[in-house]
Design a protein around this motif. Structure first.
Motif, PDB file in Angstrom:
ATOM      1  N   ARG A 117      -1.636  -7.065 -10.939  1.00  0.00           N
ATOM      2  CA  ARG A 117      -1.409  -6.679  -9.540  1.00  0.00           C
ATOM      3  C   ARG A 117      -2.238  -7.569  -8.614  1.00  0.00           C
ATOM      4  O   ARG A 117      -3.473  -7.517  -8.636  1.00  0.00           O
ATOM      5  N   PRO A 118      -1.591  -8.384  -7.756  1.00  0.00           N
ATOM      6  CA  PRO A 118      -2.339  -9.135  -6.748  1.00  0.00           C
ATOM      7  C   PRO A 118      -3.019  -8.177  -5.773  1.00  0.00           C
ATOM      8  O   PRO A 118      -2.597  -7.020  -5.627  1.00  0.00           O
ATOM      9  N   ASN A 119      -4.068  -8.637  -5.109  1.00  0.00           N
ATOM     10  CA  ASN A 119      -4.771  -7.797  -4.129  1.00  0.00           C
ATOM     11  C   ASN A 119      -3.785  -7.242  -3.103  1.00  0.00           C
ATOM     12  O   ASN A 119      -3.073  -7.999  -2.439  1.00  0.00           O
ATOM     13  N   SER A 120      -3.737  -5.908  -2.977  1.00  0.00           N
ATOM     14  CA  SER A 120      -2.865  -5.217  -2.022  1.00  0.00           C
ATOM     15  C   SER A 120      -1.376  -5.443  -2.300  1.00  0.00           C
ATOM     16  O   SER A 120      -0.547  -5.222  -1.409  1.00  0.00           O
ATOM     17  N   GLY A 121      -1.043  -5.874  -3.518  1.00  0.00           N
ATOM     18  CA  GLY A 121       0.349  -6.120  -3.868  1.00  0.00           C
ATOM     19  C   GLY A 121       0.888  -5.107  -4.863  1.00  0.00           C
ATOM     20  O   GLY A 121       0.327  -4.023  -5.034  1.00  0.00           O
ATOM     21  N   GLU A 122       1.986  -5.483  -5.519  1.00  0.00           N
ATOM     22  CA  GLU A 122       2.639  -4.624  -6.502  1.00  0.00           C
ATOM     23  C   GLU A 122       2.245  -5.005  -7.920  1.00  0.00           C
ATOM     24  O   GLU A 122       1.998  -6.175  -8.208  1.00  0.00           O
ATOM     25  N   SER A 123       2.276  -4.025  -8.807  1.00  0.00           N
ATOM     26  CA  SER A 123       2.136  -4.333 -10.227  1.00  0.00           C
ATOM     27  C   SER A 123       3.484  -4.782 -10.782  1.00  0.00           C
ATOM     28  O   SER A 123       4.536  -4.555 -10.172  1.00  0.00           O
TER      29      SER A 123
END
Length: 205
Positions: A117-123
């Protein structure tokens, strides 16, 4: 129950692809080479044999599909659920900029496999779930629009969502010791007849 055969591909080359810049839900246009490459796929895909089109709602996927199906008036659905994985704070960065701004973070996330999961993103698992849901919803809608028992659909999406959809359907994971299922610049065939499944993978474009 109607059967929908889905030929799913990644969009063609964009300006940010050539800059090695992360796009995610952000967008950039196809390059001149990208447009030429998409046009070359017409020979293999044979757009005259398709009944409809599904795409992400992002411009690079829509543009790729438009080039491939130019001259054919096909029903088309733009599905936000087929967007690329959301890379959150990492969107718009080159990989070098990412490593500089968040040292070591990319490698740590890659090691998590499905939970990358990128920072503040989606898994990846979240991406696969909404991608599969969007394909199933799109196939169901097109089965109502197209008056055929066996419908052939071209789906143009993004590398990340394409991989997560196929890996989820195959029961595969992203571990470094597992073989990669999806090769670059290939067409993959899925089937929907109430549920989504894999037909075959990695046909040459």
């Amino acid at each position: 129950m109607k059967t929908v055969s889905i030929a799913i591909i990644r969009h063609s080359v964009t300006e940010w692809n050539e800059q090695n810049r992360i796009q995610g839900h952000m967008d950039s246009p196809l390059t001149k080479y990208g447009r030429e490459l998409a046009a070359s796929w017409r020979d293999t895909l044979d757009p005259a044999t398709f009944d409809a089109v599904l795409t992400s709602d992002l411009g690079r996927a829509v543009e790729t599909a438009s080039i491939i199906t130019e001259g054919f008036q096909l029903p088309a659905l733009k599905m936000p659920g087929l967007r690329e994985q959301d890379w959150g704070e990492w969107s718009g960065l080159t990989t070098d900029e990412l490593q500089e701004k968040f040292p070591g973070k990319l490698d740590k996330e890659i090691a998590k496999g499905w939970m990358f999961r990128p920072n503040s993103g989606e898994s990846r698992i979240e991406t696969s779930e909404r991608g599969i849901r969007a394909l199933e919803e799109g196939a169901a809608k097109l089965s109502e629009i197209v008056n055929k028992d066996h419908i052939k659909v071209l789906a143009v999406v993004h590398e990340g969502v394409l991989k997560t959809i196929i890996y989820k359907l195959a029961g595969h994971d992203f571990s470094a010791d597992k073989p990669k299922l999806v090769k670059r610049r290939r067409v993959h065939w899925l089937k929907w007849n109430g549920t989504l499944s894999i037909d075959r993978l990695n046909d040459i474009l």
